[in-house]
Design an enzyme around this catalytic site. Structure first.
Site, PDB file in Angstrom:
ATOM      1  N   ARG A 137     -11.383  21.861  14.500  1.00  0.00           N
ATOM      2  CA  ARG A 137     -10.445  20.742  14.361  1.00  0.00           C
ATOM      3  C   ARG A 137      -9.211  21.115  13.579  1.00  0.00           C
ATOM      4  NH1 ARG A 137     -14.498  17.159  11.114  1.00  0.00           N
ATOM      5  NH2 ARG A 137     -14.653  19.239  10.172  1.00  0.00           N
ATOM      6  N   HIS A 172      10.471  24.466 -13.490  1.00  0.00           N
ATOM      7  CA  HIS A 172       9.975  24.705 -12.132  1.00  0.00           C
ATOM      8  C   HIS A 172      11.085  24.474 -11.105  1.00  0.00           C
ATOM      9  CE1 HIS A 172       8.084  23.144  -8.331  1.00  0.00           C
ATOM     10  NE2 HIS A 172       7.543  24.343  -8.434  1.00  0.00           N
ATOM     11  N   ARG A 224      15.584  23.179  -5.079  1.00  0.00           N
ATOM     12  CA  ARG A 224      15.347  22.073  -6.023  1.00  0.00           C
ATOM     13  C   ARG A 224      14.990  22.713  -7.361  1.00  0.00           C
ATOM     14  NH1 ARG A 224      13.851  16.725  -3.365  1.00  0.00           N
ATOM     15  NH2 ARG A 224      13.905  17.127  -1.126  1.00  0.00           N
ATOM     16  N   HIS A 252      13.589  22.331 -13.063  1.00  0.00           N
ATOM     17  CA  HIS A 252      13.318  21.048 -13.712  1.00  0.00           C
ATOM     18  C   HIS A 252      12.177  21.119 -14.718  1.00  0.00           C
ATOM     19  CE1 HIS A 252      14.970  18.875  -9.895  1.00  0.00           C
ATOM     20  NE2 HIS A 252      15.941  19.392 -10.631  1.00  0.00           N
ATOM     21  N   LYS A 276       1.983  20.707 -14.699  1.00  0.00           N
ATOM     22  CA  LYS A 276       2.317  20.378 -13.312  1.00  0.00           C
ATOM     23  C   LYS A 276       1.503  21.257 -12.376  1.00  0.00           C
ATOM     24  CE  LYS A 276       6.839  19.536 -12.918  1.00  0.00           C
ATOM     25  NZ  LYS A 276       8.297  19.819 -12.820  1.00  0.00           N
ATOM     26  N   TYR A 284       3.034  17.342  -5.831  1.00  0.00           N
ATOM     27  CA  TYR A 284       2.959  17.576  -7.276  1.00  0.00           C
ATOM     28  C   TYR A 284       1.959  16.638  -7.910  1.00  0.00           C
ATOM     29  CZ  TYR A 284       7.817  19.151  -6.547  1.00  0.00           C
ATOM     30  OH  TYR A 284       8.947  19.768  -6.108  1.00  0.00           O
ATOM     31  N   ASP A 320      21.515  18.867  -9.745  1.00  0.00           N
ATOM     32  CA  ASP A 320      21.064  20.239  -9.978  1.00  0.00           C
ATOM     33  C   ASP A 320      22.245  21.204 -10.145  1.00  0.00           C
ATOM     34  OD1 ASP A 320      18.467  19.432  -9.945  1.00  0.00           O
ATOM     35  OD2 ASP A 320      17.916  20.425  -8.075  1.00  0.00           O
TER      36      ASP A 320
HETATM   37  C1  TDO Z   1      10.929  13.540 -10.368  1.00  0.00           C
HETATM   38  C2  TDO Z   1      11.091  12.054 -10.052  1.00  0.00           C
HETATM   39  C3  TDO Z   1      12.231  11.580  -9.424  1.00  0.00           C
HETATM   40  N1  TDO Z   1      12.366  10.258  -9.160  1.00  0.00           N
HETATM   41  C4  TDO Z   1      13.559   9.788  -8.464  1.00  0.00           C
HETATM   42  C5  TDO Z   1      14.902  10.179  -9.071  1.00  0.00           C
HETATM   43  C6  TDO Z   1      15.793  10.323  -7.854  1.00  0.00           C
HETATM   44  O1  TDO Z   1      16.298   9.052  -7.465  1.00  0.00           O
HETATM   45  C7  TDO Z   1      14.864  10.782  -6.762  1.00  0.00           C
HETATM   46  C8  TDO Z   1      14.893  12.288  -6.534  1.00  0.00           C
HETATM   47  O2  TDO Z   1      14.701  12.916  -7.796  1.00  0.00           O
HETATM   48  P1  TDO Z   1      15.072  14.454  -7.986  1.00  0.00           P
HETATM   49  O3  TDO Z   1      16.404  14.724  -7.391  1.00  0.00           O
HETATM   50  O4  TDO Z   1      14.869  14.789  -9.429  1.00  0.00           O
HETATM   51  O5  TDO Z   1      13.956  15.136  -7.071  1.00  0.00           O
HETATM   52  P2  TDO Z   1      13.552  16.662  -7.056  1.00  0.00           P
HETATM   53  O6  TDO Z   1      14.769  17.503  -7.217  1.00  0.00           O
HETATM   54  O7  TDO Z   1      12.726  16.914  -5.868  1.00  0.00           O
HETATM   55  O8  TDO Z   1      12.685  16.772  -8.380  1.00  0.00           O
HETATM   56  C9  TDO Z   1      11.555  17.570  -8.420  1.00  0.00           C
HETATM   57  O9  TDO Z   1      11.981  18.936  -8.456  1.00  0.00           O
HETATM   58  C10 TDO Z   1      10.948  19.891  -8.564  1.00  0.00           C
HETATM   59  C11 TDO Z   1      11.586  21.256  -8.683  1.00  0.00           C
HETATM   60  C12 TDO Z   1       9.964  19.562  -9.621  1.00  0.00           C
HETATM   61  O10 TDO Z   1       9.443  20.419 -10.327  1.00  0.00           O
HETATM   62  C13 TDO Z   1       9.552  18.139  -9.694  1.00  0.00           C
HETATM   63  O11 TDO Z   1       8.780  17.877 -10.867  1.00  0.00           O
HETATM   64  C14 TDO Z   1      10.740  17.222  -9.652  1.00  0.00           C
HETATM   65  O12 TDO Z   1      11.540  17.396 -10.820  1.00  0.00           O
HETATM   66  O13 TDO Z   1      13.542  10.367  -7.166  1.00  0.00           O
HETATM   67  C15 TDO Z   1      11.382   9.369  -9.497  1.00  0.00           C
HETATM   68  O14 TDO Z   1      11.511   8.143  -9.265  1.00  0.00           O
HETATM   69  N2  TDO Z   1      10.239   9.814 -10.099  1.00  0.00           N
HETATM   70  C16 TDO Z   1      10.068  11.139 -10.381  1.00  0.00           C
HETATM   71  O15 TDO Z   1       8.987  11.536 -10.915  1.00  0.00           O
END
Ligand code: TDO
Length: 185
Positions: free
Chosen positions: A23, A118, A58, A61, A71, A131, A165
């Site tokens: 499967r 990360h 990405r 962070h 994490k 995550y 970023d």
């Molecule tokens: C990380 C996070 C973001 N958000 C929101 C904020 C924003 O509007 C949207 C996207 O957030 P970001 O642009 O920070 O998403 P992203 O760049 O994908 O952030 C992630 O990057 C990788 C490398 C990691 O290690 C993660 O822990 C996290 O930081 O989501 C949350 O509501 N809760 C969360 O836990």
């Protein structure tokens, strides 16, 4: 699952057993007893995933204390080159990074203790990353470092990135709030 130490104390590559049959496959990503035996956190507070196109970066962070967190990350579709950077003052590997491939095919996971940044990129194909983190999202403590000013040898050159970023500072100018504690989760 195999829990394999990396060159950064407290940071582990986790290789799950992938059970395949006619499967498809079955993969266990978390086992409380095994994680505890290896000193990994078991108290995850949030879980989320992201979907990325090819040629995305990405990161890098982390959340700052008192909202710092361990994490666990893994890829369930496509593949990424995943990076961890040690930001713990006093760590024998402060400023060092590691990069490894996490893919749906290899099932590999990376466990990052508190005090590591990360990030990842998608040089080959789109990817979905999952995550688990041990502290909830704290926007005022959600921080980062410039992906290309931390000594990481990324396999992408002009990636798609968020505006946020792009404005992070260099590792060389970073006054770290993290302190090495021997690599505890
Ligand atoms: C990380 C996070 C973001 N958000 C929101 C904020 C924003 O509007 C949207 C996207 O957030 P970001 O642009 O920070 O998403 P992203 O760049 O994908 O952030 C992630 O990057 C990788 C490398 C990691 O290690 C993660 O822990 C996290 O930081 O989501 C949350 O509501 N809760 C969360 O836990």
């Amino acid at each position: 699952m195999k829990i394999v130490p990396t060159d950064i104390a407290g940071c582990f590559l986790i290789i799950p057993d992938i059970r395949r049959d006619e499967r498809g496959s079955f993969v266990k990503v978390f086992h409380e007893d095994i994680f505890r035996e290896h000193g990994l956190a078991t108290d995850y507070a949030e879980e989320y995933y992201s979907a990325s196109h090819r040629n995305v970066v990405r990161g890098l962070h982390f959340q700052t204390p008192p909202h710092d967190h361990a994490k666990l990350v893994y890829c369930v579709q496509g593949s990424v080159m995943d990076a961890a950077l040690d930001l713990r003052r006093g760590s024998p590997t402060y400023g060092h990074n590691l990069m490894l491939e996490l893919s749906a095919a290899n099932g590999h996971m990376l466990y990052l203790p508190r005090g590591l940044a990360h990030g990842f990129c998608t040089p080959k194909e789109p990817a979905m990353m999952v995550y688990k983190v041990t502290a909830t999202y704290a926007p005022d403590h959600d921080a980062g470092l410039a992906w290309d000013k931390a000594g990481i040898d990324w396999p992408v050159k002009e990636p798609i990135m968020s505006a946020r970023d792009r404005q992070f500072g260099a590792l060389a100018d970073f006054d770290t709030p993290f302190v090495f504690d021997g690599g505890q989760p």
